[in-house]
Design a protein around this motif. Sequence first.
Motif, PDB file in Angstrom:
ATOM      1  N   THR A   6       0.860  -1.186   0.000  1.00 46.68           N
ATOM      2  CA  THR A   6       0.000   0.000   0.000  1.00 46.68           C
ATOM      3  C   THR A   6       0.891   1.229   0.000  1.00 46.68           C
ATOM      4  OG1 THR A   6      -1.359  -1.269   1.501  1.00 46.68           O
ATOM      5  CG2 THR A   6      -2.068   0.954   1.053  1.00 46.68           C
ATOM      6  N   ARG A   7       0.681   2.088  -0.979  1.00 47.25           N
ATOM      7  CA  ARG A   7       1.501   3.296  -1.025  1.00 47.25           C
ATOM      8  C   ARG A   7       1.050   4.250   0.072  1.00 47.25           C
ATOM      9  NH1 ARG A   7       1.731   5.716  -6.899  1.00 47.25           N
ATOM     10  NH2 ARG A   7       3.336   6.955  -5.899  1.00 47.25           N
ATOM     11  N   PRO A   8       1.988   5.036   0.632  1.00 47.66           N
ATOM     12  CA  PRO A   8       1.610   6.006   1.673  1.00 47.66           C
ATOM     13  C   PRO A   8       0.486   6.930   1.230  1.00 47.66           C
ATOM     14  CG  PRO A   8       3.993   5.876   1.477  1.00 47.66           C
ATOM     15  CD  PRO A   8       3.438   5.009   0.401  1.00 47.66           C
ATOM     16  N   ILE A   9       0.483   7.300  -0.071  1.00 52.44           N
ATOM     17  CA  ILE A   9      -0.537   8.234  -0.549  1.00 52.44           C
ATOM     18  C   ILE A   9      -1.924   7.600  -0.466  1.00 52.44           C
ATOM     19  CG2 ILE A   9      -0.276   7.567  -2.990  1.00 52.44           C
ATOM     20  CD1 ILE A   9      -0.850  11.147  -1.861  1.00 52.44           C
ATOM     21  N   GLN A  10      -1.987   6.260  -0.585  1.00 51.55           N
ATOM     22  CA  GLN A  10      -3.297   5.601  -0.499  1.00 51.55           C
ATOM     23  C   GLN A  10      -3.831   5.625   0.926  1.00 51.55           C
ATOM     24  OE1 GLN A  10      -1.980   2.097  -2.485  1.00 51.55           O
ATOM     25  NE2 GLN A  10      -2.932   2.674  -4.425  1.00 51.55           N
ATOM     26  N   LYS A  11      -2.914   5.417   1.902  1.00 46.01           N
ATOM     27  CA  LYS A  11      -3.321   5.520   3.308  1.00 46.01           C
ATOM     28  C   LYS A  11      -3.790   6.943   3.604  1.00 46.01           C
ATOM     29  CE  LYS A  11      -0.077   2.102   5.027  1.00 46.01           C
ATOM     30  NZ  LYS A  11       1.292   2.042   5.527  1.00 46.01           N
ATOM     31  N   PHE A  12      -3.020   7.891   3.064  1.00 41.58           N
ATOM     32  CA  PHE A  12      -3.339   9.310   3.258  1.00 41.58           C
ATOM     33  C   PHE A  12      -4.729   9.616   2.700  1.00 41.58           C
ATOM     34  CE2 PHE A  12      -2.950  13.803   1.845  1.00 41.58           C
ATOM     35  CZ  PHE A  12      -2.622  14.382   3.053  1.00 41.58           C
ATOM     36  N   ALA A  13      -4.986   9.128   1.480  1.00 43.79           N
ATOM     37  CA  ALA A  13      -6.273   9.398   0.835  1.00 43.79           C
ATOM     38  C   ALA A  13      -7.419   8.773   1.634  1.00 43.79           C
ATOM     39  CB  ALA A  13      -6.258   8.855  -0.592  1.00 43.79           C
ATOM     40  N   ALA A  14      -7.185   7.549   2.163  1.00 42.25           N
ATOM     41  CA  ALA A  14      -8.235   6.879   2.927  1.00 42.25           C
ATOM     42  C   ALA A  14      -8.572   7.673   4.183  1.00 42.25           C
ATOM     43  CB  ALA A  14      -7.781   5.470   3.289  1.00 42.25           C
ATOM     44  N   ALA A  15      -7.548   8.199   4.863  1.00 42.82           N
ATOM     45  CA  ALA A  15      -7.789   8.974   6.079  1.00 42.82           C
ATOM     46  C   ALA A  15      -8.500  10.285   5.757  1.00 42.82           C
ATOM     47  CB  ALA A  15      -6.465   9.244   6.788  1.00 42.82           C
ATOM     48  N   VAL A  16      -8.072  10.934   4.668  1.00 43.22           N
ATOM     49  CA  VAL A  16      -8.673  12.222   4.298  1.00 43.22           C
ATOM     50  C   VAL A  16     -10.151  12.036   3.959  1.00 43.22           C
ATOM     51  CG1 VAL A  16      -8.642  14.064   2.577  1.00 43.22           C
ATOM     52  CG2 VAL A  16      -6.505  13.227   3.506  1.00 43.22           C
ATOM     53  N   SER A  17     -10.490  10.884   3.357  1.00 50.49           N
ATOM     54  CA  SER A  17     -11.865  10.681   2.909  1.00 50.49           C
ATOM     55  C   SER A  17     -12.844  10.616   4.081  1.00 50.49           C
ATOM     56  CB  SER A  17     -11.956   9.410   2.072  1.00 50.49           C
ATOM     57  OG  SER A  17     -11.764   8.293   2.913  1.00 50.49           O
ATOM     58  N   GLN A  18     -12.337  10.391   5.291  1.00 51.33           N
ATOM     59  CA  GLN A  18     -13.230  10.345   6.455  1.00 51.33           C
ATOM     60  C   GLN A  18     -13.535  11.713   7.027  1.00 51.33           C
ATOM     61  OE1 GLN A  18     -11.846   7.407   9.310  1.00 51.33           O
ATOM     62  NE2 GLN A  18     -11.011   6.201   7.624  1.00 51.33           N
ATOM     63  N   CYS A  19     -12.965  12.753   6.452  1.00 55.87           N
ATOM     64  CA  CYS A  19     -13.128  14.096   7.015  1.00 55.87           C
ATOM     65  C   CYS A  19     -13.851  15.026   6.060  1.00 55.87           C
ATOM     66  CB  CYS A  19     -11.757  14.680   7.344  1.00 55.87           C
ATOM     67  SG  CYS A  19     -10.878  13.703   8.548  1.00 55.87           S
ATOM     68  N   SER A  20     -14.837  14.518   5.331  1.00 52.91           N
ATOM     69  CA  SER A  20     -15.457  15.394   4.340  1.00 52.91           C
ATOM     70  C   SER A  20     -16.221  16.581   4.945  1.00 52.91           C
ATOM     71  CB  SER A  20     -16.331  14.583   3.380  1.00 52.91           C
ATOM     72  OG  SER A  20     -16.973  13.555   4.038  1.00 52.91           O
ATOM     73  N   PRO A  21     -16.885  16.453   6.111  1.00 51.54           N
ATOM     74  CA  PRO A  21     -17.537  17.662   6.638  1.00 51.54           C
ATOM     75  C   PRO A  21     -16.546  18.780   6.943  1.00 51.54           C
ATOM     76  CG  PRO A  21     -18.224  15.710   7.872  1.00 51.54           C
ATOM     77  CD  PRO A  21     -17.131  15.273   6.972  1.00 51.54           C
ATOM     78  N   GLU A  22     -15.414  18.420   7.573  1.00 53.02           N
ATOM     79  CA  GLU A  22     -14.396  19.433   7.896  1.00 53.02           C
ATOM     80  C   GLU A  22     -13.798  20.016   6.614  1.00 53.02           C
ATOM     81  OE1 GLU A  22     -14.665  16.556   9.388  1.00 53.02           O
ATOM     82  OE2 GLU A  22     -14.712  16.911  11.567  1.00 53.02           O
ATOM     83  N   ALA A  23     -13.599  19.128   5.621  1.00 55.18           N
ATOM     84  CA  ALA A  23     -13.017  19.585   4.351  1.00 55.18           C
ATOM     85  C   ALA A  23     -13.953  20.571   3.668  1.00 55.18           C
ATOM     86  CB  ALA A  23     -12.745  18.395   3.433  1.00 55.18           C
ATOM     87  N   ALA A  24     -15.283  20.306   3.766  1.00 53.90           N
ATOM     88  CA  ALA A  24     -16.247  21.203   3.124  1.00 53.90           C
ATOM     89  C   ALA A  24     -16.226  22.576   3.786  1.00 53.90           C
ATOM     90  CB  ALA A  24     -17.638  20.585   3.198  1.00 53.90           C
ATOM     91  N   VAL A  25     -16.100  22.597   5.126  1.00 55.41           N
ATOM     92  CA  VAL A  25     -16.050  23.882   5.837  1.00 55.41           C
ATOM     93  C   VAL A  25     -14.818  24.669   5.411  1.00 55.41           C
ATOM     94  CG1 VAL A  25     -15.813  24.961   8.099  1.00 55.41           C
ATOM     95  CG2 VAL A  25     -17.353  23.024   7.809  1.00 55.41           C
ATOM     96  N   TYR A  26     -13.680  23.987   5.359  1.00 51.17           N
ATOM     97  CA  TYR A  26     -12.438  24.655   4.949  1.00 51.17           C
ATOM     98  C   TYR A  26     -12.542  25.145   3.501  1.00 51.17           C
ATOM     99  CZ  TYR A  26      -7.597  25.241   3.515  1.00 51.17           C
ATOM    100  OH  TYR A  26      -6.447  25.743   2.991  1.00 51.17           O
ATOM    101  N   GLY A  27     -13.058  24.268   2.627  1.00 52.46           N
ATOM    102  CA  GLY A  27     -13.198  24.638   1.221  1.00 52.46           C
ATOM    103  C   GLY A  27     -14.085  25.862   1.044  1.00 52.46           C
ATOM    104  N   LYS A  28     -15.191  25.891   1.779  1.00 54.75           N
ATOM    105  CA  LYS A  28     -16.122  27.039   1.679  1.00 54.75           C
ATOM    106  C   LYS A  28     -15.431  28.321   2.105  1.00 54.75           C
ATOM    107  CE  LYS A  28     -20.729  25.137   1.680  1.00 54.75           C
ATOM    108  NZ  LYS A  28     -20.490  23.692   1.891  1.00 54.75           N
ATOM    109  N   CYS A  29     -14.615  28.227   3.168  1.00 54.45           N
ATOM    110  CA  CYS A  29     -13.911  29.407   3.680  1.00 54.45           C
ATOM    111  C   CYS A  29     -12.989  29.979   2.606  1.00 54.45           C
ATOM    112  CB  CYS A  29     -13.124  29.030   4.925  1.00 54.45           C
ATOM    113  SG  CYS A  29     -11.945  30.275   5.445  1.00 54.45           S
ATOM    114  N   ILE A  30     -12.285  29.083   1.862  1.00 52.99           N
ATOM    115  CA  ILE A  30     -11.368  29.558   0.807  1.00 52.99           C
ATOM    116  C   ILE A  30     -12.163  30.103  -0.379  1.00 52.99           C
ATOM    117  CG2 ILE A  30      -9.672  28.808  -0.917  1.00 52.99           C
ATOM    118  CD1 ILE A  30      -8.326  28.666   1.645  1.00 52.99           C
ATOM    119  N   VAL A  31     -13.164  29.345  -0.803  1.00 52.54           N
ATOM    120  CA  VAL A  31     -13.878  29.683  -2.034  1.00 52.54           C
ATOM    121  C   VAL A  31     -14.725  30.947  -1.852  1.00 52.54           C
ATOM    122  CG1 VAL A  31     -15.598  28.806  -3.671  1.00 52.54           C
ATOM    123  CG2 VAL A  31     -13.808  27.309  -2.839  1.00 52.54           C
TER     124      VAL A  31
END
Lengths: 60, 358
Positions: A6-31
Amino acid sequence: MAPPRTRPIQKFAAAVSQCSPEAAVYGKCIVADYNSVHKDKCVNEFMRLKDCYLKASKKA
Amino acid sequence: MNCSSLYRSTVPHLRAAKFLVPTSWTTGAQRRTYAFQAAGAPIHQVFNRRTKWLQKERAAANVEQSRIADFLKDEVAARLCERLLDIKRHYPKVLDIGANSCNIGRALTNPNPEPDPLLPQSGPIASRVGHLTAAESSATLLYRDAELPFNEQINMTREVLADEETIPYEANTFDLVLSSLSLHWINDLPGMLSQINNVLKPDCAFMGAMMGGDSLFELRTSLQLAEQERRGGISPHVSPLADIRDCGGLLQRARFKMVGVDFDDIVVDFPDIFALMQDLQATGENNAVLGREMGPIQRDVLLAADAIYRELHGNADGTIPATFRTIYMIGWKEADNQAQPLPRGSGHINLKDILQSK
């Protein structure tokens, strides 16, 4: 035969995918005003996203 | 100084002298032509060709992954070869410059390249190709699919080049030059097109496809915003690309005649930004811009970029779109007996009448 590595980037992507609500808040703040982004414009939102990612990556 | 007599005595002498300079230029025996880059001038370097070679070698070393990610190159090669159906000719010698994994060779053996189901089947274009030379600098990528069955359906030889930027063939050698998705990594694109023009026989065509325009604008903008917010500055992650309107000029500058340029957009949906980046890496299309920041992108920036990509460009179903804008070019080498465009104003039919009556 050993299971495929398993490449490190795949582990990273799997962990990031569990944080979509937080990611949406951050994305909205930038956009909300992406023509005047400066350093640490959304630092609070980002830290919440990062905390969530760190927790998710520990669980895995 | 006879020009100063044109002015009344009130005009100061200095002013008259100023006017003299341009008149002596325009009335001089030598007429200046358009400005162009002088021969021998240093070529502006944009890409690190050695890095690009390494990236292709590494990508092709993982055969399975690289074959899966090759869908875009196969699709563009197929669309490029489909255009050959419009030219009713036989090509004894064909060159594929920047062949990648011989995507063009494979597309030429496609049993039915005609996409319109209403039209009769055309048969593989390979039957009209005498011999195909697939030239590429990365040997691993070039020979990746050498064992696959399509190799037997086309008379093809693979040639490893030291660098694609120098074409090592004699002038007037080929009846057709093709190039699919490799010209966008060439530093000296005008020089490259001139070399292609040189190796073509007179009245023979060059057809090329390359990434251009707004390709990957989603990735470019989200990485820029993420780096700006996280680190307070940006470094290049997506190549500068040629625009569609540049390509016509480039072809004409390389002395191609009857130039045609068009483009199409292929939008691919990915689950997340990391899948997109892995696919780019697996096709050897990762960043090779000179002056880029060395080493991987910081994790903070990646985390931020994924969030921004989703918010700014994301689809309703949670996937993210990536736009690939391919520019297709065709140009013909000049020949004496070639069809010429009619002189301006020689038309007798008003297009307005035809289009309005339709």
